[in-house]
Write an enzyme that holds these catalytic residues in place. Structure first.
Site, mmCIF file in Angstrom:
data_model
loop_
_atom_site.group_PDB
_atom_site.id
_atom_site.type_symbol
_atom_site.label_atom_id
_atom_site.label_comp_id
_atom_site.label_asym_id
_atom_site.label_seq_id
_atom_site.Cartn_x
_atom_site.Cartn_y
_atom_site.Cartn_z
ATOM 1 N N LYS A 52 35.006 73.383 -10.452
ATOM 2 C CA LYS A 52 35.968 73.917 -11.464
ATOM 3 C C LYS A 52 36.934 72.976 -11.944
ATOM 4 O O LYS A 52 37.253 72.562 -12.948
ATOM 5 C CB LYS A 52 36.840 75.405 -11.254
ATOM 6 C CG LYS A 52 35.711 76.609 -11.121
ATOM 7 C CD LYS A 52 36.610 77.620 -10.484
ATOM 8 C CE LYS A 52 35.414 78.881 -10.319
ATOM 9 N NZ LYS A 52 36.079 79.913 -9.477
ATOM 10 N N GLN A 96 41.188 82.381 -6.886
ATOM 11 C CA GLN A 96 39.910 82.161 -6.261
ATOM 12 C C GLN A 96 39.781 83.403 -5.460
ATOM 13 O O GLN A 96 40.503 83.559 -4.378
ATOM 14 C CB GLN A 96 39.651 80.828 -5.813
ATOM 15 C CG GLN A 96 38.057 80.880 -5.032
ATOM 16 C CD GLN A 96 37.076 80.808 -6.148
ATOM 17 O OE1 GLN A 96 37.277 80.153 -7.232
ATOM 18 N NE2 GLN A 96 36.133 81.446 -6.009
ATOM 19 N N ASP A 119 39.528 85.029 -15.871
ATOM 20 C CA ASP A 119 38.427 85.743 -15.156
ATOM 21 C C ASP A 119 37.955 86.976 -15.888
ATOM 22 O O ASP A 119 36.904 87.661 -15.559
ATOM 23 C CB ASP A 119 38.802 85.948 -13.727
ATOM 24 C CG ASP A 119 38.032 85.224 -12.818
ATOM 25 O OD1 ASP A 119 36.971 84.279 -13.035
ATOM 26 O OD2 ASP A 119 38.455 84.933 -11.591
#
Ligand code: NAP
Length: 281
Positions: A52, A96, A119
């Site tokens: 990422k 995460q 997200d």
């Protein structure tokens, strides 16, 4: 059969995003920023976060990774999120997953300012997506959606079957297909006859986590099949779709690897840029 090349589509999307970041920098004299919080030392999470960060740098985003040991207290993480929520240089925050057991995942998700929730897991964004309002959309289903639309722009009246009803994949995927006027069936572990449901579908999106569950004789000729699954097996990484069998009947199919996976990270960058753009209005 046409192979839907997610690697190529993701590279094209990243190139568009890079151009967009250049234009945003010229207009606002600043660039969108992505901050990722990584807790613990799980190898897959470390690999995802490294990828990422690499992709974010490649398109010109400001990117930062904040690392905590497994033992970090929940209140320290919540405190950091609060700080990032009010930091103007941070456009997007991602924690995460998975998290260590002593940290409440839902509390963490809900601590993130919905306008920085790249997200798309915050209940506000989940609600906005299902109500048809602008929102951050979870990266994997967004990637699937973009791949389907690239292959077939008009989905009006198509029959879609989504296999799996997770908050991460199946549910948001269903909303995206509904928005495109598909007639959507969402299936799960209690579905009575999954094969019969799949055989009706013009579009199948499989997000289950069972290696090669969707077989060749489950798929209608000319269907578009999107395989979200990533399963470690003795023969390597395979999807939720039996590639060899389904590639003989489907009109188009995503491979694993090289299908949905690369689009997921590219969509995270897109979400970060979209959060930045909404914050500048
Ligand atoms: P998940 O949270 O475990 O959900 C799996 C879903 O599949 C559940 O809704 C479950 O039903 C359903 N299911 C289980 N067995 C079934 C069966 N026999 N028939 C029909 N449905 C069944 O999984 P997820 O997080 O959505 O992930 C799914 C897959 O996608 C995994 O392989 C994961 O590694 C992969 N993934 C890939 C990416 C990517 O970037 N490509 C990103 C995320 C995840 P119930 O609700 O009834 O239990």
């Amino acid at each position: 059969m046409i192979l839907i090349d997610g690697k190529k589509a993701a590279a094209e999307l990243r190139a568009e995003l890079k151009q967009e970041v250049t234009e945003l920098k010229a207009k606002h004299n600043k660039v969108p920023g992505l901050t990722v919080i990584l807790i613990g030392d799980l190898t897959p999470s470390q690999i995802y976060v490294r990828n990422k960060e690499k992709s974010a740098n490649e398109v010109g985003l400001k990117s930062e990774v904040i690392k905590y040991p497994d033992s970090v207290e929940e209140k320290a993480v919540l405190g950091k999120i609060k700080e990032l929520n009010s930091d103007e240089t941070v456009s997007g925050i991602l924690v995460q997953l998975p998290l260590p057991k002593h940290i409440d995942k839902q509390k963490v998700i809900e601590a993130i300012d919905p306008s920085k929730d790249v997200d798309g897991f915050h209940p506000m964004n989940v609600g906005n997506l299902s109500s048809g309002y602008e929102s951050s959309i979870p990266c994997t289903p967004l990637g699937c959606y973009l791949l389907i639309k690239k292959f077939q722009p008009n989905l009006n009246g198509k029959k879609a079957v989504v296999v799996g009803r997770s908050n991460l994949n199946g549910k948001p995927m269903t909303q995206l297909l509904l928005k495109e006027n598909c007639t959507v069936t969402i299936t799960h572990s209690k579905t009575k006859d999954l094969k019969a449901e799949c055989l009706e579908a013009d579009i199948i999106v499989a997000a289950v986590g069972i290696p090669e569950l969707v077989r060749g004789d489950w798929v209608k000729k000319d269907a578009i099949v999107i395989d979200v699954g990533i399963n470690k097996t003795d023969k390597g990484i395979v999807g939720d779709v039996h590639f060899d069998e389904v590639s003989k009947v489907a009109k188009a199919l995503t491979p694993v690897p090289g299908g949905v996976g690369p689009m997921t990270i590219a969509c995270l960058l897109k979400n970060t840029i979209d959060c930045f753009k909404r914050s500048q209005i």
